[in-house]
Each structure stands twice: as C-alpha cells, then as structure tokens.
Design a protein around this motif. Structure first.
Motif, PDB file in Angstrom:
ATOM      1  N   PRO A 478      22.974   9.183  23.404  1.00  0.00           N
ATOM      2  CA  PRO A 478      21.795  10.030  23.653  1.00  0.00           C
ATOM      3  C   PRO A 478      20.708   9.273  24.408  1.00  0.00           C
ATOM      4  N   GLU A 479      20.021   9.995  25.274  1.00  0.00           N
ATOM      5  CA  GLU A 479      18.902   9.429  26.031  1.00  0.00           C
ATOM      6  C   GLU A 479      17.569  10.001  25.553  1.00  0.00           C
ATOM      7  N   GLN A 480      17.645  10.928  24.610  1.00  0.00           N
ATOM      8  CA  GLN A 480      16.440  11.537  24.059  1.00  0.00           C
ATOM      9  C   GLN A 480      16.700  11.854  22.592  1.00  0.00           C
ATOM     10  N   LEU A 481      15.705  11.600  21.767  1.00  0.00           N
ATOM     11  CA  LEU A 481      15.794  11.898  20.333  1.00  0.00           C
ATOM     12  C   LEU A 481      14.598  12.744  19.922  1.00  0.00           C
ATOM     13  N   GLU A 482      14.875  13.837  19.226  1.00  0.00           N
ATOM     14  CA  GLU A 482      13.819  14.695  18.685  1.00  0.00           C
ATOM     15  C   GLU A 482      14.045  14.832  17.187  1.00  0.00           C
ATOM     16  N   LEU A 483      12.978  14.641  16.403  1.00  0.00           N
ATOM     17  CA  LEU A 483      13.056  14.754  14.945  1.00  0.00           C
ATOM     18  C   LEU A 483      12.407  16.062  14.500  1.00  0.00           C
ATOM     19  N   VAL A 484      13.101  16.819  13.664  1.00  0.00           N
ATOM     20  CA  VAL A 484      12.578  18.092  13.178  1.00  0.00           C
ATOM     21  C   VAL A 484      12.764  18.169  11.666  1.00  0.00           C
ATOM     22  N   ASP A 485      11.915  18.966  11.021  1.00  0.00           N
ATOM     23  CA  ASP A 485      12.061  19.189   9.579  1.00  0.00           C
ATOM     24  C   ASP A 485      13.247  20.090   9.280  1.00  0.00           C
ATOM     25  N   ALA A 486      13.510  21.051  10.187  1.00  0.00           N
ATOM     26  CA  ALA A 486      14.625  21.979   9.986  1.00  0.00           C
ATOM     27  C   ALA A 486      15.121  22.465  11.341  1.00  0.00           C
ATOM     28  N   LEU A 487      16.416  22.466  11.516  1.00  0.00           N
ATOM     29  CA  LEU A 487      17.017  23.007  12.734  1.00  0.00           C
ATOM     30  C   LEU A 487      16.973  24.527  12.691  1.00  0.00           C
ATOM     31  N   PRO A 488      16.783  25.185  13.823  1.00  0.00           N
ATOM     32  CA  PRO A 488      16.795  26.657  13.834  1.00  0.00           C
ATOM     33  C   PRO A 488      18.197  27.201  13.560  1.00  0.00           C
ATOM     34  N   ARG A 489      18.282  28.208  12.703  1.00  0.00           N
ATOM     35  CA  ARG A 489      19.594  28.747  12.318  1.00  0.00           C
ATOM     36  C   ARG A 489      19.556  30.272  12.318  1.00  0.00           C
ATOM     37  N   ASN A 490      20.745  30.876  12.398  1.00  0.00           N
ATOM     38  CA  ASN A 490      20.782  32.337  12.349  1.00  0.00           C
ATOM     39  C   ASN A 490      20.725  32.829  10.907  1.00  0.00           C
ATOM     40  N   GLU A 491      20.620  34.128  10.744  1.00  0.00           N
ATOM     41  CA  GLU A 491      20.384  34.703   9.418  1.00  0.00           C
ATOM     42  C   GLU A 491      21.668  34.898   8.619  1.00  0.00           C
ATOM     43  N   THR A 492      22.804  34.883   9.286  1.00  0.00           N
ATOM     44  CA  THR A 492      24.046  35.209   8.586  1.00  0.00           C
ATOM     45  C   THR A 492      24.787  33.960   8.106  1.00  0.00           C
ATOM     46  N   LEU A 493      25.430  33.263   9.009  1.00  0.00           N
ATOM     47  CA  LEU A 493      26.214  32.087   8.621  1.00  0.00           C
ATOM     48  C   LEU A 493      25.417  30.797   8.692  1.00  0.00           C
ATOM     49  N   ARG A 494      24.111  30.897   8.985  1.00  0.00           N
ATOM     50  CA  ARG A 494      23.231  29.734   9.069  1.00  0.00           C
ATOM     51  C   ARG A 494      23.706  28.738  10.123  1.00  0.00           C
ATOM     52  N   LYS A 495      24.294  29.250  11.164  1.00  0.00           N
ATOM     53  CA  LYS A 495      24.712  28.387  12.267  1.00  0.00           C
ATOM     54  C   LYS A 495      23.492  27.946  13.059  1.00  0.00           C
ATOM     55  N   VAL A 496      23.526  26.708  13.527  1.00  0.00           N
ATOM     56  CA  VAL A 496      22.421  26.175  14.319  1.00  0.00           C
ATOM     57  C   VAL A 496      22.353  26.910  15.653  1.00  0.00           C
ATOM     58  N   LEU A 497      21.168  27.343  16.034  1.00  0.00           N
ATOM     59  CA  LEU A 497      20.958  28.066  17.293  1.00  0.00           C
ATOM     60  C   LEU A 497      20.563  27.062  18.375  1.00  0.00           C
ATOM     61  N   LYS A 498      21.577  26.557  19.057  1.00  0.00           N
ATOM     62  CA  LYS A 498      21.309  25.513  20.050  1.00  0.00           C
ATOM     63  C   LYS A 498      20.511  26.025  21.235  1.00  0.00           C
ATOM     64  N   TYR A 499      20.654  27.301  21.553  1.00  0.00           N
ATOM     65  CA  TYR A 499      19.912  27.797  22.715  1.00  0.00           C
ATOM     66  C   TYR A 499      18.407  27.700  22.479  1.00  0.00           C
ATOM     67  N   LYS A 500      17.998  27.827  21.204  1.00  0.00           N
ATOM     68  CA  LYS A 500      16.575  27.688  20.911  1.00  0.00           C
ATOM     69  C   LYS A 500      16.100  26.247  21.120  1.00  0.00           C
ATOM     70  N   LEU A 501      16.961  25.309  20.802  1.00  0.00           N
ATOM     71  CA  LEU A 501      16.625  23.901  21.031  1.00  0.00           C
ATOM     72  C   LEU A 501      16.537  23.600  22.525  1.00  0.00           C
ATOM     73  N   ARG A 502      17.462  24.169  23.301  1.00  0.00           N
ATOM     74  CA  ARG A 502      17.413  23.956  24.757  1.00  0.00           C
ATOM     75  C   ARG A 502      16.131  24.553  25.335  1.00  0.00           C
ATOM     76  N   GLU A 503      15.754  25.732  24.843  1.00  0.00           N
ATOM     77  CA  GLU A 503      14.517  26.347  25.322  1.00  0.00           C
ATOM     78  C   GLU A 503      13.293  25.492  24.965  1.00  0.00           C
ATOM     79  N   ARG A 504      13.334  24.908  23.784  1.00  0.00           N
ATOM     80  CA  ARG A 504      12.176  24.143  23.299  1.00  0.00           C
ATOM     81  C   ARG A 504      12.008  22.822  24.062  1.00  0.00           C
ATOM     82  N   TYR A 505      13.116  22.154  24.346  1.00  0.00           N
ATOM     83  CA  TYR A 505      13.019  20.791  24.875  1.00  0.00           C
ATOM     84  C   TYR A 505      13.324  20.664  26.366  1.00  0.00           C
ATOM     85  N   SER A 506      13.753  21.734  27.006  1.00  0.00           N
ATOM     86  CA  SER A 506      14.042  21.652  28.447  1.00  0.00           C
ATOM     87  C   SER A 506      12.748  21.425  29.217  1.00  0.00           C
TER      88      SER A 506
END
Length: 506
Positions: A478-506
């Motif tokens: 990795p060339e970048q590190l971001e620390l968060v209290d909680a990863l964004p997840r969906n409401e059903t299977l609690r899968k991590v929503l990576k597109y939200k992370l890309r939107e946040r850090y792009s």
C-alpha cells in the motif's frame, strides 16, 4: 500490415516465425542492449544451441520450465530455445517473491527453474533452493543470467509442428488471493502480437523499446511485433528516467511506452527542459494495462511532440483493442481503441466479453476455466464498458476487485488476508485510487480495534513492514493508509461498500 508481415503472422508456431524472419533479414538486429546487439539470424542460431544444451540437461518437449529472469538478451534466447524444444514455459516476473513463486512452481509442477542468481540485491538462487526443498518434486535450478547451456543442435528432435498446444503458463492475481495460471498457445501469442503490430502502423525503419519485464505477457506480444516487421528494440534491464534517455537517443528509438506510468515519467522529464525534445526521434508512445486519463493524452501530444495510442489487454488476452495513430484525438483520448479483425467483443449486462484467437485456453484450474467462459465460448473479462458507433471500446469500470498499478494486476483480497493477521487491524478494505503516475495506487483502509490497549496508532510504515515480513511483493505494498472507526457496510449481509471508500478518498 505489409504482405510479408501478414504471411509471417500466419506462422503455426513461434519457432516457425523466428525461422521465417531469420531467412528474410538475418543480419538485421532484433535486440539492442548497451553495446550488445543480437540479429535475427543470431536469435535463431544461438537459440538452437541453447535448446540443445537444455536438451542435454533433460529438458524435453512438454517439460515444464519456469524462469524468473530480467529483461536481457539471454532471457529472450532461453525463451526461444524452449519454444524450439516445444517445452511448456512459465515466466515469472523478477520482483515476485516466495509466496507467488512458490505457488507457481507447485501448481505448474515445474521440473526446471531458471534464475538470475543475485539480482538487484535479492538472492533468487537462494529463494529457488529454499522453495525447492518444500516441493514434493523439486525442480532442477539453473543459472541463466549471463551464461546459458550450449550444445550442438544435431541432438535436437524436430521443432514442434502444432501451434495450438498449450506451451505457456502466465500468472495473474485476478480477484483471488492466489495467482491464476493462464494457459496460452503459440498461436494465441502470435495473434496478440499481430493485433498490436497492425494497430500501430509500424515499419521496418522503426526502433522499439522494452522498458517492461520480458517475463510479462507483453514480452512475447512485443517480440512477435519485432519478428513480423523486422525492426529492433532496445532492452532495459533496469528502467529509470532520466538514466534511460541516453540509450533512447543513442539508438534513435521511435516507439516507446508501457503504461500510464511511463507516459507520466516521460512528461516529467520533458518538463525539465520544455524547449528541447528529450528524445528527438520519438514519434509514438504506446501502451496499455492501466487507466489513461484524457488529460495525459493531451499533455503527451502537446509537450512531447509525438502521438499517443493506448490499448486494452490482459494476461488472458494480451491484445484486445488498440488506438491507431490515425484515430481522431477524441477517440485516442477517451477510448481504448478498436478491436482488430478476428477479435469479437460482446457486451452482456455491461460486461465486456471476448472471443478470438488471442484469447487464452483457460486456466490451470479447470473450475476457474469453467467460470471464465460463457456457453458460446466468450471470455468474461469482468470489466464494464460499451462500444461506440465508430467501433471504439470505452471502459467504465470493473466487476473484479483488482487494482491495476503500473500495468500489473494486484489482488486486494491477498493484501486484506495478510493484514487481517495484524493485531492493530480489526477489519480492512484495500482499494485502488486513481493516480496520474501509476494508473492506480494501493490504499489500505483499516478499521481499528475498539480497544487498542494504549498501543501506538498504526502507520503506513508499520503496515508495509508487516506485509514485507509476510512475503508480499514490493509492487503490491500500500502507498496510502486511512484509519477509520468503522468501515461502511450494507444493511443486509454487512458487506463492506468499497465504492463509498473510493468516493471518499479519490
């Protein structure tokens, strides 16, 4: 494509292609490296002697030979010697380490393994013997940096006649943590190189350059192009700018490139002396393997004073589409070019699917092969896109969770799996973020434990040091590190929503 190049492109095998070119222009150079040059005739003759030497060591048609060698004339000679024998070769990029190399040796059941010894401070021979001790059938380790086996070609059996047998195993991470062994034939590699050569409108007066690993799928892709048109390429064992510029100027390179990262490197050097062209002979930058922002295209044309054509390929299909020098600036800036004749593109639910001779035969794992093709034989790329009215392909995203950094596929899952073992990581999502120099950069978003017990905050240096200890290759760090209290997840299977992370850090 010229009539001669078209006829050579119909060769059944790579060795037949080598013989055909050597008969036409035996004294013209094919590879230039420092003060050394290798002609097409010497490529044929010396490869046969190396093949004979390998034969006396026990390499036979069908033998599996792994090689992990830098971009050198000797590497090309070894590869074509294996092609002459009809061996199955599995090239490994030199910066792969124990994890990837060990997996490839085990899965391919390689009987021989050629290494460069100590190269760029790393002991490849030591790694080879270390890994061999862990395998049920250890491969014979060969040194192949500056000396190669040599014998009288009279001992050789006839060259292979079929070009449709699997004789190449390339490795790609894809979307899984372990690499996938991609199966190619001589004909699929010839088809890929022919597609590239046809799109770029080349001639025998050109001088190319190999600034990328010869062990990459681009190695045979590019070499086929040299054999079809009879022009040379400058080889760079270690490529860096501005150091490489002297060789570009010395040999009058007309075609350069590799991926988006290479375009940015050339631009950075040009901007140091904007009133003087850094490579006066350069007429074309060409490449692929990573997203190309439109602004990069316009900057290259404006500042470097040459054309830029970008294409779309992957280990499974080395050449899919390519921009052509006579395309409109709009198409060159915003599309991946058009497919060559013989490459079928079908868009199904937004996904790009492919069928044609350049498509691989599948994977070492039959289950992976079954999942990779639809019922009509189209290869499922996992990429999203559409085809314009003019026939140009536009890519809009990826289904696969793959990061493409400097043209190399990196599995996010592999890095995530390793980081899950770090005590300072509760959960982690690894994503690719747009990067003007690399195409994409690797970013690790870490969910920290609720109670850290007074431990120091995790740092990027600590993360990369940990991954190095786990044997991860340097180019995947990795060339970048971001620390968060909680990863964004969906409401059903609690899968991590990576597109939200890309939107946040792009």
């Amino acid at each position: 494509m010229t009539r001669t190049a078209h006829a050579l492109g119909e060769s059944r095998t790579l060795w037949e292609l080598v013989e055909g070119r050597a008969a036409l222009t035996p004294d013209r150079p094919v590879f230039l490296q420092g003060d050394r040059r290798l002609t097409f005739g010497e490529l044929r003759d010396r490869s046969e002697r190396v093949a004979a030497g390998l034969y006396e060591l026990g390499v036979r048609p069908g033998s599996v030979v792994a090689w992990q060698l830098p971009t050198r004339i000797e590497s090309a000679l070894l590869s074509f010697a294996l092609a002459r024998l009809g061996a199955v070769q599995t090239p490994l990029i030199p910066f792969y380490r124990d994890r990837e190399v060990g997996f490839a040796l085990r899965e391919s059941k390689a009987a021989f393994f050629a290494v460069p010894g100590v190269w760029r401070g790393f002991d490849h021979t030591g790694m080879a013997h270390r890994l061999a001790r862990e395998l049920p059938r250890p491969p014979l380790v060969l040194q192949a940096y500056d000396t190669l086996p040599d014998a009288d070609p009279a001992v050789l059996p006839p060259p292979p006649a079929s070009g449709t047998d699997v004789r190449w195993i390339y490795w790609t991470s894809g979307t899984t943590s372990d690499p996938k062994g991609v199966l190619h034939t001589d004909r699929s590699l010839i088809a890929g190189g022919s597609c590239l050569a046809h799109a770029l409108r080349l001639s025998s007066d050109d001088v190319g350059s190999m600034a990328f690993p010869f062990a990459h799928i681009a190695g045979p892709d590019y070499t086929v192009m040299l054999l079809l048109y009879g022009f040379p390429a400058v080889m760079f064992e270690q490529f860096a700018l501005p150091g490489a510029l002297e060789e570009y100027r010395r040999h009058g390179v007309t075609i350069a490139g590799g991926s988006t990262a290479f375009y940015s490197m050339f631009l950075a050097e040009q901007r140091k002396q904007p009133t003087r062209r850094i490579v006066p002979s350069l007429r074309l930058l060409a490449g692929g393997g990573a997203p190309k922002p439109p602004e990069i295209y316009h900057a290259v044309v404006r500042e470097l004073g040459c054309r830029l054509t970008h294409g779309y390929g992957m280990t499974e299909v080395p050449m899919i589409t390519m921009g052509a020098p006579d395309d409109t600036p709009e198409n060159l800036a915003t599309t991946e070019g058009r497919p060559p004749r013989g490459m079928e593109i079908r868009i199904v639910d937004g996904e790009v699917r492919l069928r044609g001779e350049a498509v691989c035969q599948g994977y070492l794992d039959p289950d992976q092969t079954a999942a990779a093709f639809d019922s009509e034989g189209f290869f499922l790329t996992g990429d999203l896109g559409h085809v314009t009215e003019s026939g140009h392909l536009v890519l809009t995203g990826r289904i696969k969770d793959v990061i493409i950094r400097k043209g190399e596929n990196i599995s996010a899952k592999e890095i995530e799996d390793l980081l899950h073992g770090h005590p300072g990581v509760a959960d982690v999502a690894v994503i690719g973020l747009p990067d003007a120099e690399r195409g994409e950069r690797v970013c690790a978003v870490v969910e920290t434990p609720a109670s850290s017990g007074g431990a120091e905050e995790l740092t990027l240096d600590a993360v990369t040091a940990y991954l190095r200890e786990q044997g991860l290759s340097v180019h995947k760090l990795p060339e970048q590190l971001e620390l968060v209290d909680a990863l964004p997840r969906n409401e059903t299977l609690r899968k991590v929503l990576k597109y939200k992370l890309r939107e946040r850090y792009s």
